[in-house]
Design a protein around this motif. Structure first.
Motif: not given
Ligand code: ZN
Length: 388
Positions: A98-102, A71-75
């Protein structure tokens, strides 16, 4: 003056029932027929149109799928974003930033939005559309339209989905005037957003169709000045079903007492929820409870095969609960409030059908949106003069 141009225009959500009885370009686009929707949303329909293959081949169905290890959202989890009060965590602006940051951190070039997925759960999921699916290699290893055009040395124009409809139309007109291209794929998506808000019966829909008509006529007139032979086809990915009710499926599931991330994982899209069972008890008991959820049904294996979403690894869920046409899941991971119109119900429902309209009879019948791909690639495969 160039010999020939084939222009294909995509209008998101211009369903068969949306144009019915409205005389939309009937004189110009004499070949007209409904086309079966691909089960799912635009997130699967567009890859299907761009490759001519079903979801089990190109692997795009919905945006989120269970994959806690990658998952790219682990952070988000590590940063404790799941502890934010829901009121703040639900803010669309915050989510967009946040989407843009990810996307930037991971180098994603595709359409990437977190929607309303809770920060308490998002780290269990991966997101499929990480690359720009319209450019060469965008759906690799499945070849897409841009790959086929490049391989055939066809000078082409494919819209940039990040631009507005007007910008994309203007960009196409410029390329036609330059006589640089012999194939065009024009992408427009504003009809979808409008239909979500006003439904197919909204007073703004005929106005919007007139807007498309006048621009399509302008494209045809411009092309006629620069090419001896022109074909224009206009098609969509699905229609729009007006809201008939809502069900809080998420709330009903949470009341059953199974632990998210331990017993099961679930993604609640607007019209379906998808479940991964993490132990046998959840598989049996939660699986059974799903069959009793209101105004919905669990897809059978036969239906998964028919819709060609029978992923061997259950990538998009072991059980898929599909809502009855018109009934939306509220709240869901795509939005906290249901919209006046939604798509993603059973493809067999009349409001689900897409439309294919053309100046002439295509090389084969567009029975399903994935059939557009062969029609598009046939238009240049048979050409003798592919220059450059
Ligand atoms: Zn939509």
């Amino acid at each position: 003056m160039k010999p020939k141009i084939d222009i294909f225009m995509f209008i998101d959500a211009m369903g068969w029932e949306v144009i019915k009885g409205r005389g939309f370009l009937e004189d110009m686009l004499a070949y007209r027929r409904p086309a079966g929707m691909q089960f799912g949303y635009s997130s699967t329909a567009i890859p299907t149109i761009l490759t001519g293959t079903p979801p089990i081949v190109h692997k795009h169905l919905s945006f989120y799928y269970y994959a806690p290890d990658k998952s790219p959202f682990k952070a988000f989890h590590l940063l404790g974003l799941g502890l934010l009060p829901e009121k703040i965590a639900a803010k669309w602006r915050l989510r967009h930033v946040l989407s843009k940051c990810v996307a930037k951190a991971y180098g994603f070039t595709g359409y990437f939005e977190m929607y309303a997925m809770s920060f308490k759960k998002i780290h269990y999921f991966d997101y499929i559309e990480k690359t720009d699916i319209f450019v060469p290699g965008g759906l690799s290893p499945t070849p897409n339209l841009a790959d086929r055009l490049s391989d055939a040395n066809v000078p082409y124009h494919i819209s940039n989905w990040r631009l507005s409809e007007q910008e994309n139309i203007d960009a196409l007109l410029r390329d036609i005037e330059k006589e640089d291209i012999s194939f065009a794929f024009l992408y427009t998506a504003a009809m979808d957003g409008l239909l979500h808000m006003v439904t197919k019966n909204g007073a703004k829909i005929p106005v919007k169709l007139d807007w498309y008509s006048s621009h399509i006529r302008k494209i045809a007139d411009t092309a006629a000045k620069h090419y001896r032979e022109i074909s224009i086809s206009v098609f969509s990915d699905h229609g729009m079903t007006s809201k008939s009710g809502v069900e809080d499926i998420m709330g009903l599931v949470e009341k059953l007492g199974f632990r998210f991330g331990k017993d099961y994982a679930a993604v609640y899209d607007s019209t379906m929820s998808r479940f991964w069972f993490l132990n046998d008890r959840a598989r049996e008991e939660l699986g059974d409870a799903l069959t009793k959820m209101p105004r919905s049904r669990v897809l059978s294996e036969a239906e998964k095969i028919r819709y060609r979403i029978n992923f061997a690894d259950n990538m998009y869920g072991e059980a898929i609960l599909l809502m009855d046409p018109g009934v939306q899941i509220e709240p869901c991971d795509m939005g906290l409030k249901a919209l006046p119109g939604m798509h993603g119900f059973a493809p067999e429902h009349e409001d689900s059908y897409a439309a294919f309209l053309s100046t002439g009879k295509p090389s084969s019948e567009p029975n399903w949106v994935g059939d557009y791909f062969k029609i598009m690639t046939d238009s240049f495969a048979s050409r003798k003069e592919n220059p450059q």
